[in-house]
Design a protein around this motif. Structure first.
Motif, short mmCIF file in Angstrom:
data_model
loop_
_atom_site.label_atom_id
_atom_site.label_comp_id
_atom_site.label_asym_id
_atom_site.label_seq_id
_atom_site.Cartn_x
_atom_site.Cartn_y
_atom_site.Cartn_z
N LEU A 141 0.84 -1.21 0.00
CA LEU A 141 0.00 0.00 0.00
C LEU A 141 0.87 1.25 0.00
O LEU A 141 0.60 2.20 -0.75
N ILE A 142 1.92 1.24 0.82
CA ILE A 142 2.82 2.40 0.87
C ILE A 142 3.52 2.58 -0.48
O ILE A 142 3.62 3.70 -1.00
N GLY A 143 4.02 1.49 -1.05
CA GLY A 143 4.73 1.59 -2.32
C GLY A 143 3.82 2.02 -3.46
O GLY A 143 4.24 2.79 -4.33
N HIS A 144 2.57 1.56 -3.45
CA HIS A 144 1.65 1.88 -4.54
C HIS A 144 1.15 3.33 -4.46
O HIS A 144 1.07 4.02 -5.48
N THR A 145 0.82 3.76 -3.25
CA THR A 145 0.26 5.11 -3.09
C THR A 145 1.33 6.18 -2.86
O THR A 145 1.09 7.35 -3.12
N ILE B 143 8.31 -2.07 -4.88
CA ILE B 143 7.41 -1.33 -5.75
C ILE B 143 8.01 0.02 -6.14
O ILE B 143 7.90 0.45 -7.29
N GLU B 144 8.69 0.68 -5.20
CA GLU B 144 9.29 1.97 -5.50
C GLU B 144 10.40 1.86 -6.54
O GLU B 144 10.67 2.82 -7.26
N ILE C 217 10.42 0.10 -9.22
CA ILE C 217 9.93 -0.14 -10.58
C ILE C 217 9.97 1.14 -11.40
O ILE C 217 9.62 2.21 -10.91
N ASP C 218 10.39 1.02 -12.63
CA ASP C 218 10.42 2.16 -13.54
C ASP C 218 8.99 2.71 -13.70
O ASP C 218 8.07 1.96 -14.06
N ARG C 219 8.83 3.99 -13.44
CA ARG C 219 7.48 4.60 -13.51
C ARG C 219 6.87 4.50 -14.90
O ARG C 219 5.65 4.48 -15.05
N SER C 220 7.72 4.44 -15.91
CA SER C 220 7.17 4.38 -17.27
C SER C 220 6.42 3.07 -17.50
O SER C 220 5.47 3.02 -18.28
N VAL C 221 6.84 2.01 -16.81
CA VAL C 221 6.14 0.73 -16.94
C VAL C 221 4.74 0.84 -16.34
O VAL C 221 3.76 0.36 -16.91
N ILE C 222 4.64 1.49 -15.19
CA ILE C 222 3.34 1.67 -14.55
C ILE C 222 2.46 2.62 -15.37
O ILE C 222 1.26 2.38 -15.53
N ASP C 223 3.06 3.68 -15.90
CA ASP C 223 2.30 4.60 -16.74
C ASP C 223 1.78 3.90 -17.99
O ASP C 223 0.67 4.19 -18.46
N ALA C 224 2.57 2.96 -18.51
CA ALA C 224 2.12 2.22 -19.68
C ALA C 224 0.91 1.36 -19.34
O ALA C 224 -0.02 1.22 -20.13
N GLY C 225 0.92 0.79 -18.13
CA GLY C 225 -0.23 0.00 -17.69
C GLY C 225 -1.49 0.85 -17.58
O GLY C 225 -2.58 0.43 -17.98
N ARG C 226 -1.33 2.04 -17.02
CA ARG C 226 -2.49 2.95 -16.92
C ARG C 226 -2.97 3.37 -18.30
O ARG C 226 -4.18 3.50 -18.53
N ALA C 227 -2.03 3.60 -19.21
CA ALA C 227 -2.41 4.00 -20.56
C ALA C 227 -3.18 2.90 -21.28
O ALA C 227 -4.00 3.17 -22.16
N MET C 228 -2.94 1.65 -20.89
CA MET C 228 -3.65 0.52 -21.49
C MET C 228 -5.02 0.33 -20.86
O MET C 228 -5.77 -0.57 -21.26
N GLY C 229 -5.37 1.15 -19.86
CA GLY C 229 -6.68 1.07 -19.23
C GLY C 229 -6.75 0.16 -18.02
O GLY C 229 -7.85 -0.19 -17.57
N MET C 230 -5.60 -0.23 -17.48
CA MET C 230 -5.60 -1.09 -16.31
C MET C 230 -6.04 -0.31 -15.07
O MET C 230 -5.71 0.87 -14.91
N TRP D 173 -5.93 -1.73 -9.05
CA TRP D 173 -5.75 -3.08 -8.53
C TRP D 173 -5.00 -3.96 -9.52
O TRP D 173 -4.15 -4.76 -9.15
N GLN D 174 -5.33 -3.81 -10.82
CA GLN D 174 -4.63 -4.58 -11.83
C GLN D 174 -3.16 -4.19 -11.91
O GLN D 174 -2.28 -5.05 -12.09
N ILE D 175 -2.89 -2.91 -11.79
CA ILE D 175 -1.50 -2.44 -11.79
C ILE D 175 -0.73 -3.05 -10.61
O ILE D 175 0.41 -3.49 -10.75
N LEU D 176 -1.38 -3.06 -9.45
CA LEU D 176 -0.73 -3.60 -8.26
C LEU D 176 -0.45 -5.09 -8.41
O LEU D 176 0.67 -5.55 -8.16
N PHE D 177 -1.46 -5.86 -8.83
CA PHE D 177 -1.32 -7.31 -8.84
C PHE D 177 -0.60 -7.83 -10.08
O PHE D 177 0.06 -8.88 -10.00
N ARG D 178 -0.71 -7.13 -11.21
CA ARG D 178 -0.13 -7.65 -12.45
C ARG D 178 1.20 -7.02 -12.83
O ARG D 178 1.95 -7.58 -13.63
N ILE D 179 1.51 -5.86 -12.25
CA ILE D 179 2.77 -5.19 -12.58
C ILE D 179 3.66 -5.04 -11.35
O ILE D 179 4.79 -5.55 -11.31
N GLU D 180 3.15 -4.34 -10.34
CA GLU D 180 3.99 -3.98 -9.20
C GLU D 180 4.39 -5.19 -8.35
O GLU D 180 5.56 -5.31 -7.97
#
Length: 241
Positions: A51-55, A114-115, A117-130, A133-140
């Motif tokens: 939770l800390i790493g994600h938020t 989680i901290e 992780i390259d932010r661009s990977v997470i941004d790519a997940g959001r850009a794909m509509g994830m 929760w999906q970002i947390l469980f499938r990427i982070e």
């Protein structure tokens, strides 16, 4: 040198299989305290760390609390909790102390993974509509698993070394032989029990090292797949243009 040889002779002596507490029983108690305490600490610390790493919120508080927990004197805390809780709850008191000692390393491994992780990977997940929760469980979580295992590894090694103090309140484990050896001034017994504790720590460290190797993902997300595609040779027809 003779003391070391005597210590190994003490470990492998048939006498270790007799008595009120045999060496295999003490090892089993030691490992039970270790794995049980680390498991409880993981249930508490891993979700909080994710939770800390994600938020990105609460990291400073976590660092302060973790530092305070690391500074606590384990033996004094065990004795204090046993006195407060009573002899009937001495097992729970000891486990509480071991859990407190294990939480900081696991918590740090969870949010640091989680901290990192390259932010661009997470941004790519959001850009794909994830979703979040999906970002947390499938990427982070998968990409941060290696550092989390490092935290579990550190916590386990710290606890397996500290569990010896459980014998001070009559809970057995390998610390039983150390205390017995101190009372009788039997340094061979003290050294023999210490060698067994070190051996357990080395075995657990090796197991976590292997686990960490298998936990590293083969790819690191969209960027890796893109770089592989870019590195692929062009077809002959395209290369000729």
């Amino acid at each position: 040198m003779n003391l070391l040889l005597d210590a190994f002779a003490w470990i492998f002596s048939p006498d270790r299989l007799t008595g009120s507490l045999t060496l295999p029983m003490a090892i089993a108690q030691h490992l039970a305290f270790t794995f049980g305490s680390v498991a409880i600490a993981a249930v508490i610390a891993i979700p909080v760390g994710w939770l800390i790493g994600h938020t990105g919120r609460g990291r400073e508080i976590a660092v302060i609390l973790s530092g305070a927990a690391r500074a606590l004197p384990a033996l004094g805390l065990v004795i204090l909790l046993v006195m407060l809780a009573g002899v009937t709850l001495k097992t729970e008191a000891a486990v509480t102390v071991f859990v407190i000692l294990a939480i900081p390393s696991i918590l740090a491994g969870a949010y640091a993974g989680i901290e990192a992780i390259d932010r661009s990977v997470i941004d790519a997940g959001r850009a794909m509509g994830m979703t979040e929760w999906q970002i947390l469980f499938r990427i982070e979580m998968p990409l941060g698993l290696s550092l989390l295992i490092g935290g579990l590894r550190s916590a386990t090694l710290q606890v397996v070394a500290t569990v010896t103090i459980a014998a001070y309140v009559g809970l057995g484990g390998l610390g039983f032989f150390m205390i017995q050896g101190l009372n009788s001034r039997n340094f061979t017994e003290i050294l023999g029990a210490s060698i067994v504790v070190v051996a357990l720590a080395l075995v657990l460290d090796g197991l976590f090292a292997l686990l960490a190797r298998f936990a590293v993902p083969r790819t690191t997300g969209p960027r890796t797949r893109l770089s592989r595609a870019e590195a692929a040779p062009l077809p002959v027809a395209q290369a000729s243009h």
